[in-house]
Write an enzyme that holds these catalytic residues in place. Structure first.
Site, PDB file in Angstrom:
ATOM      1  CG  ASN A  12      -1.962   0.932   1.471  1.00  0.00           C
ATOM      2  OD1 ASN A  12      -1.571   2.006   0.284  1.00  0.00           O
ATOM      3  ND2 ASN A  12      -2.327   1.081   2.519  1.00  0.00           N
ATOM      4  CE  LYS A  19      -0.476   3.001   7.358  1.00  0.00           C
ATOM      5  NZ  LYS A  19      -2.040   3.243   6.854  1.00  0.00           N
ATOM      6  NE  ARG A  94      -5.322   2.971  -0.411  1.00  0.00           N
ATOM      7  CZ  ARG A  94      -5.386   3.496   0.393  1.00  0.00           C
ATOM      8  NH1 ARG A  94      -4.288   4.407   1.258  1.00  0.00           N
ATOM      9  NH2 ARG A  94      -6.525   4.628   0.844  1.00  0.00           N
ATOM     10  CG  LEU A 210     -12.608  10.039  10.973  1.00  0.00           C
ATOM     11  CD1 LEU A 210     -13.182  10.871  12.243  1.00  0.00           C
ATOM     12  CD2 LEU A 210     -13.122  10.715  10.151  1.00  0.00           C
ATOM     13  NE  ARG A 286       0.630  10.954  16.892  1.00  0.00           N
ATOM     14  CZ  ARG A 286       0.856   9.323  15.301  1.00  0.00           C
ATOM     15  NH1 ARG A 286       1.283   8.395  16.653  1.00  0.00           N
ATOM     16  NH2 ARG A 286       0.877  10.220  14.767  1.00  0.00           N
ATOM     17  CD  GLU A 380      -6.487   1.760   4.336  1.00  0.00           C
ATOM     18  OE1 GLU A 380      -5.948   1.568   4.497  1.00  0.00           O
ATOM     19  OE2 GLU A 380      -6.958   1.856   3.117  1.00  0.00           O
TER      20      GLU A 380
HETATM   21  P1  AMP Z   1      -4.055   7.340   9.076  1.00  0.00           P
HETATM   22  O1  AMP Z   1      -3.418   7.952   7.484  1.00  0.00           O
HETATM   23  O2  AMP Z   1      -5.691   6.450   9.078  1.00  0.00           O
HETATM   24  O3  AMP Z   1      -2.413   6.729   9.388  1.00  0.00           O
HETATM   25  O4  AMP Z   1      -4.285   8.418  10.675  1.00  0.00           O
HETATM   26  C1  AMP Z   1      -2.718   9.222  10.954  1.00  0.00           C
HETATM   27  C2  AMP Z   1      -3.922  10.548  11.629  1.00  0.00           C
HETATM   28  O5  AMP Z   1      -3.715   9.421  13.008  1.00  0.00           O
HETATM   29  C3  AMP Z   1      -2.857  11.436  12.200  1.00  0.00           C
HETATM   30  O6  AMP Z   1      -3.323  12.351  11.663  1.00  0.00           O
HETATM   31  C4  AMP Z   1      -2.000  11.233  13.471  1.00  0.00           C
HETATM   32  O7  AMP Z   1      -1.786  12.112  14.072  1.00  0.00           O
HETATM   33  C5  AMP Z   1      -3.694  10.784  13.679  1.00  0.00           C
HETATM   34  N1  AMP Z   1      -3.192   9.579  14.818  1.00  0.00           N
HETATM   35  C6  AMP Z   1      -2.917   9.397  14.764  1.00  0.00           C
HETATM   36  N2  AMP Z   1      -2.606   8.291  16.691  1.00  0.00           N
HETATM   37  C7  AMP Z   1      -3.278   8.950  17.512  1.00  0.00           C
HETATM   38  C8  AMP Z   1      -3.244   9.760  18.585  1.00  0.00           C
HETATM   39  N3  AMP Z   1      -3.135   8.804  19.768  1.00  0.00           N
HETATM   40  N4  AMP Z   1      -4.397  10.725  18.820  1.00  0.00           N
HETATM   41  C9  AMP Z   1      -5.082  11.595  17.811  1.00  0.00           C
HETATM   42  N5  AMP Z   1      -4.987  11.077  16.314  1.00  0.00           N
HETATM   43  C10 AMP Z   1      -4.300  10.305  16.552  1.00  0.00           C
END
Ligand code: AMP
Length: 394
Positions: A12, A19, A94, A210, A286, A380
């Site tokens: 991916n 990934k 993907r 999200l 974060r 995924e």
């Molecule tokens: P993804 O694209 O699904 O890997 O998600 C990435 C997003 O998830 C980034 O904005 C990260 O800051 C957020 N994220 C991951 N862990 C946390 C957490 N513990 N609290 C808040 N946001 C998080």
């Protein structure tokens, strides 16, 4: 990994990360999986073996691959060295955009690669990297089927009213339509619901994926009925660095008044907008949650506001709501974002269980809530492996 056995590799390849996972066939147990992250910055490779052992690879300063091609070549060599005789039967990829032609996984050949390349302008952050992943795997796994699994496929076959724009009709016929994305994630969640929450799976569900990319999908009886993403992966919710829903008049303004050309506008909408654009600090939730800056609070507030608004719109589109699912990096991990999106939705039948949410349990709504609220980690890679196995068996 055991020798003499067979398996599948999934890739991916995203805009700044790759990934990957290796699955045993036919059990589809994951043997190894992880992510090569932050390509071009402080690149790091973190993987987990089947027994949950963590493998971490970091590079000496200045030695990390700083291009996608370099990162892919490194990763595939690294993986091959760990296969220990495991025969890769097929590689699943993907691929974000399947356009009008591909509504299910396909074994890629040169003609298909050329067709998929024509869709690059529709998903410039993803499609070129997805295709580079296929090329890199082809060059190492000679004669092994490369199977493209599309993010758009889950949303295909929608009725006209759900995939059209109110533009001159010839544009629709040309393919200027709402496609929707994150389909592999939604399909994985749909299967999960069918297994663990069959009653709700057969009803009306909104899934909020999200993450750095963000969208929502309304499902009826396990099928996509509407999505916040449209023609490109820009529409709908604001994302890490993508704008989300935008009045097209803003683009006319940028062209006319600021004399911005296509590249400048494209860069702004894909790379400098969303959480990053509003906060001026980061695209990472974060970092924003940890910040005391007002602009970070503004970015989170806008993210939550749009999510709530789209949730209401999707519930109206499918004429009610039986369950909401949060997934993706933010949906799975941010207690605060989940809580704020669901706050004030009592009128819709939503009642959050604060403790369950704080503890990130699977069911985060109270027993009194008419709408079941869930937190389900997406996978995924597993969905791709399932598609690959099905495709290889047909
Ligand atoms: P993804 O694209 O699904 O890997 O998600 C990435 C997003 O998830 C980034 O904005 C990260 O800051 C957020 N994220 C991951 N862990 C946390 C957490 N513990 N609290 C808040 N946001 C998080």
């Amino acid at each position: 990994m055991p020798s003499q056995s067979k398996g599948y590799l999934t890739l991916n390849v995203g805009s700044s990360s790759i990934k990957f996972a290796v699955f045993d066939a036919p059990s589809l147990n994951r043997l190894l999986g992880g992510e090569l992250d932050a390509i071009g910055a402080s690149t790091v490779l973190v993987a987990k073996s089947a027994d949950d052992g963590t493998i971490r690879h970091e590079w000496d300063s200045g030695k990390a691959p700083d291009t996608h091609a370099g990162a892919l070549a490194f990763l595939i060599d690294w993986l091959v060295a760990r296969l220990d005789g495991l025969q890769i039967l097929a590689v699943g990829h993907r691929v974000v955009h399947g356009g009008l032609s591909y509504d299910r996984p396909v074994v890629v050949d040169e003609a298909i690669m050329s067709k998929l390349a024509t869709l690059e302008p529709l998903a410039p952050l993803h499609q070129p990297h997805n295709l580079a992943g296929i090329r890199a795997a082809q060059s190492v796994f000679h004669g092994v089927a490369q199977i493209a699994c599309f993010d758009t496929a889950f949303h295909s076959h929608q009725p006209f009213v759900k995939d059209c724009f109110a533009l001159p009709r010839d544009l629709y016929d040309e393919g200027v339509r709402r496609y929707g994305f994150h389909g592999l994630s939604y399909e994985y969640i749909a299967h999960h619901l069918e297994r663990d929450f069959p009653l709700h799976a057969s009803g009306r569900v909104v899934i909020a994926h999200l993450g750095n990319g963000a969208s929502m999908c309304a499902m009826v009886n396990g099928h996509s009925a509407a999505s916040t993403m449209g023609f490109s992966a820009l529409d709908g919710l604001p994302m890490g660095s993508r704008c989300g829903q935008l009045d097209p008049g803003v683009m006319l303004y940028l062209m006319q008044t600021r004399k911005m050309d296509v590249n400048a506008i494209s860069n702004m909408l894909y790379k400098d907008s969303g959480l990053k654009g509003i906060s001026g600090i980061s695209n990472d939730m974060r970092t924003l949650e940890a910040s005391d800056e007002q602009s970070a609070r503004d970015a989170i507030e806008y993210f939550v506001y749009r999510a709530k608004r789209e949730l209401g719109a999707l519930a109206a589109a499918i004429e009610g709501l039986d369950a909401i699912v949060f997934t993706g990096g933010i949906g799975e991990n941010s207690v605060m974002v989940r809580e704020r999106i669901l706050a004030g939705l009592g009128w819709l039948g939503v009642e959050l269980d604060d403790r369950a949410n704080r503890e990130s349990q699977t069911i985060i709504s109270s027993p009194r809530s008419r709408v079941l609220c869930l937190r389900i980690p997406t996978n995924e890679e597993h969905m791709i492996a399932q598609h690959v196995q099905t495709r290889m068996q047909t």
